[in-house]
Design a protein around this motif. Sequence first.
Motif, PDB file in Angstrom:
ATOM      1  N   MET A   5       0.852  -1.191   0.000  1.00 17.05           N
ATOM      2  CA  MET A   5       0.000   0.000   0.000  1.00 17.05           C
ATOM      3  C   MET A   5       0.885   1.237   0.000  1.00 17.05           C
ATOM      4  N   LYS A   6       0.337   2.344  -0.525  1.00 16.47           N
ATOM      5  CA  LYS A   6       1.107   3.579  -0.614  1.00 16.47           C
ATOM      6  C   LYS A   6       0.308   4.744  -0.032  1.00 16.47           C
ATOM      7  N   ASN A   7       0.977   5.858   0.171  1.00 10.82           N
ATOM      8  CA  ASN A   7       0.349   7.099   0.635  1.00 10.82           C
ATOM      9  C   ASN A   7      -0.302   6.982   2.010  1.00 10.82           C
ATOM     10  N   ILE A   8       0.186   6.039   2.827  1.00  7.87           N
ATOM     11  CA  ILE A   8      -0.355   5.856   4.170  1.00  7.87           C
ATOM     12  C   ILE A   8       0.766   5.304   5.058  1.00  7.87           C
ATOM     13  N   GLU A   9       0.856   5.830   6.266  1.00  7.22           N
ATOM     14  CA  GLU A   9       1.883   5.371   7.199  1.00  7.22           C
ATOM     15  C   GLU A   9       1.529   3.986   7.736  1.00  7.22           C
ATOM     16  N   THR A  10       2.550   3.207   8.016  1.00  4.05           N
ATOM     17  CA  THR A  10       2.329   1.888   8.597  1.00  4.05           C
ATOM     18  C   THR A  10       2.434   1.961  10.114  1.00  4.05           C
ATOM     19  N   ALA A  11       1.780   1.033  10.782  1.00  2.00           N
ATOM     20  CA  ALA A  11       1.845   0.881  12.236  1.00  2.00           C
ATOM     21  C   ALA A  11       1.583   2.188  12.967  1.00  2.00           C
ATOM     22  N   ALA A  17     -10.474   9.628   7.573  1.00  2.00           N
ATOM     23  CA  ALA A  17     -11.110  10.633   6.711  1.00  2.00           C
ATOM     24  C   ALA A  17     -10.193  11.829   6.480  1.00  2.00           C
ATOM     25  N   GLY A  18      -9.248  12.059   7.379  1.00  2.00           N
ATOM     26  CA  GLY A  18      -8.327  13.176   7.245  1.00  2.00           C
ATOM     27  C   GLY A  18      -7.173  12.928   6.297  1.00  2.00           C
ATOM     28  N   LEU A  19      -7.095  11.751   5.712  1.00  3.33           N
ATOM     29  CA  LEU A  19      -6.002  11.441   4.790  1.00  3.33           C
ATOM     30  C   LEU A  19      -6.185  12.084   3.415  1.00  3.33           C
ATOM     31  N   VAL A  20      -7.373  12.592   3.148  1.00  4.92           N
ATOM     32  CA  VAL A  20      -7.636  13.316   1.899  1.00  4.92           C
ATOM     33  C   VAL A  20      -8.363  14.605   2.274  1.00  4.92           C
ATOM     34  N   ASP A  21      -7.951  15.712   1.654  1.00  7.14           N
ATOM     35  CA  ASP A  21      -8.500  17.030   1.987  1.00  7.14           C
ATOM     36  C   ASP A  21      -9.473  17.508   0.924  1.00  7.14           C
ATOM     37  N   SER A  29      -8.488  13.027  -4.654  1.00  9.48           N
ATOM     38  CA  SER A  29      -8.396  11.594  -4.383  1.00  9.48           C
ATOM     39  C   SER A  29      -6.989  11.230  -3.942  1.00  9.48           C
ATOM     40  N   LYS A  30      -6.910  10.130  -3.212  1.00 10.34           N
ATOM     41  CA  LYS A  30      -5.627   9.577  -2.783  1.00 10.34           C
ATOM     42  C   LYS A  30      -5.718   8.067  -2.921  1.00 10.34           C
ATOM     43  N   THR A  31      -4.888   7.504  -3.793  1.00  7.62           N
ATOM     44  CA  THR A  31      -4.865   6.065  -4.019  1.00  7.62           C
ATOM     45  C   THR A  31      -4.005   5.401  -2.952  1.00  7.62           C
ATOM     46  N   LEU A  32      -4.557   4.374  -2.318  1.00  8.76           N
ATOM     47  CA  LEU A  32      -3.822   3.618  -1.304  1.00  8.76           C
ATOM     48  C   LEU A  32      -3.269   2.312  -1.862  1.00  8.76           C
ATOM     49  N   ALA A  33      -3.961   1.735  -2.841  1.00  7.74           N
ATOM     50  CA  ALA A  33      -3.491   0.513  -3.502  1.00  7.74           C
ATOM     51  C   ALA A  33      -4.165   0.413  -4.867  1.00  7.74           C
ATOM     52  N   GLN A  34      -3.402  -0.100  -5.839  1.00  8.05           N
ATOM     53  CA  GLN A  34      -3.942  -0.263  -7.187  1.00  8.05           C
ATOM     54  C   GLN A  34      -3.192  -1.395  -7.866  1.00  8.05           C
ATOM     55  N   ASN A  35      -3.915  -2.465  -8.198  1.00 13.00           N
ATOM     56  CA  ASN A  35      -3.309  -3.561  -8.955  1.00 13.00           C
ATOM     57  C   ASN A  35      -4.409  -4.301  -9.708  1.00 13.00           C
ATOM     58  N   ASP A  36      -4.088  -5.438 -10.268  1.00 17.60           N
ATOM     59  CA  ASP A  36      -5.077  -6.179 -11.068  1.00 17.60           C
ATOM     60  C   ASP A  36      -6.216  -6.753 -10.236  1.00 17.60           C
ATOM     61  N   THR A  41      -9.139   3.626  -2.775  1.00 17.30           N
ATOM     62  CA  THR A  41      -8.969   5.057  -2.992  1.00 17.30           C
ATOM     63  C   THR A  41      -9.852   5.851  -2.038  1.00 17.30           C
ATOM     64  N   LEU A  42      -9.292   6.926  -1.502  1.00 22.13           N
ATOM     65  CA  LEU A  42     -10.045   7.896  -0.712  1.00 22.13           C
ATOM     66  C   LEU A  42     -10.425   9.060  -1.625  1.00 22.13           C
ATOM     67  N   PHE A  43     -11.643   9.572  -1.460  1.00 21.37           N
ATOM     68  CA  PHE A  43     -12.112  10.714  -2.249  1.00 21.37           C
ATOM     69  C   PHE A  43     -12.669  11.789  -1.325  1.00 21.37           C
ATOM     70  N   ALA A  44     -12.480  13.051  -1.720  1.00 22.60           N
ATOM     71  CA  ALA A  44     -13.107  14.194  -1.060  1.00 22.60           C
ATOM     72  C   ALA A  44     -13.737  15.057  -2.153  1.00 22.60           C
ATOM     73  N   PHE A  45     -15.063  15.175  -2.118  1.00 26.08           N
ATOM     74  CA  PHE A  45     -15.816  15.933  -3.121  1.00 26.08           C
ATOM     75  C   PHE A  45     -16.246  17.266  -2.523  1.00 26.08           C
ATOM     76  N   ALA A  46     -15.959  18.353  -3.211  1.00 25.93           N
ATOM     77  CA  ALA A  46     -16.550  19.632  -2.834  1.00 25.93           C
ATOM     78  C   ALA A  46     -18.054  19.540  -3.136  1.00 25.93           C
ATOM     79  N   LYS A  47     -18.843  20.307  -2.411  1.00 28.72           N
ATOM     80  CA  LYS A  47     -20.301  20.307  -2.634  1.00 28.72           C
ATOM     81  C   LYS A  47     -20.605  20.547  -4.114  1.00 28.72           C
ATOM     82  N   GLY A  48     -21.475  19.696  -4.668  1.00 27.98           N
ATOM     83  CA  GLY A  48     -21.903  19.835  -6.058  1.00 27.98           C
ATOM     84  C   GLY A  48     -21.013  19.147  -7.076  1.00 27.98           C
TER      85      GLY A  48
END
Length: 117
Positions: A5-11, A17-21, A29-36, A41-48
């Motif tokens: 996994m990436k973009n996240i601290e271990t242990a 929810a605070g990992l994406v602003d 968005s912030k991808t934590l893992a991506q494979n086959d 992925t974490l997402f934060a949407f502005a209103k609308g």
Amino acid sequence: MDQLMKNIETATVLPFAGLVDYAPGQVASKTLAQNDAVSLTLFAFAKGEEISTHESHGDALVIALDGIGEITIDGEKHPLRAGEAILMPARHPHAVYAVEKFKMFLAVVFPSKPEGE
């Protein structure tokens, strides 16, 4: 072994929810893992803001972390609030809309490929 996994601290206990602003007028968005096999992925949407109608070849689990979103699956709208989840089945049209500012965690599980592919 490399970290899977990436973009996240271990242990470390983290405010998930605070990992994406939020960003005004954007979908962040912030991808934590991506494979086959899986996409996390974490997402934060502005209103609308939204992700327009599309399909995926994997089952997609949405877990609401903050705010209010609207998940549309096969044309049917489903409100989603923090602490709630919904499964968007593979090969069904779906979309996400932020009724209010909205954070979500998306876990997509893809079908396994036959051996040799």
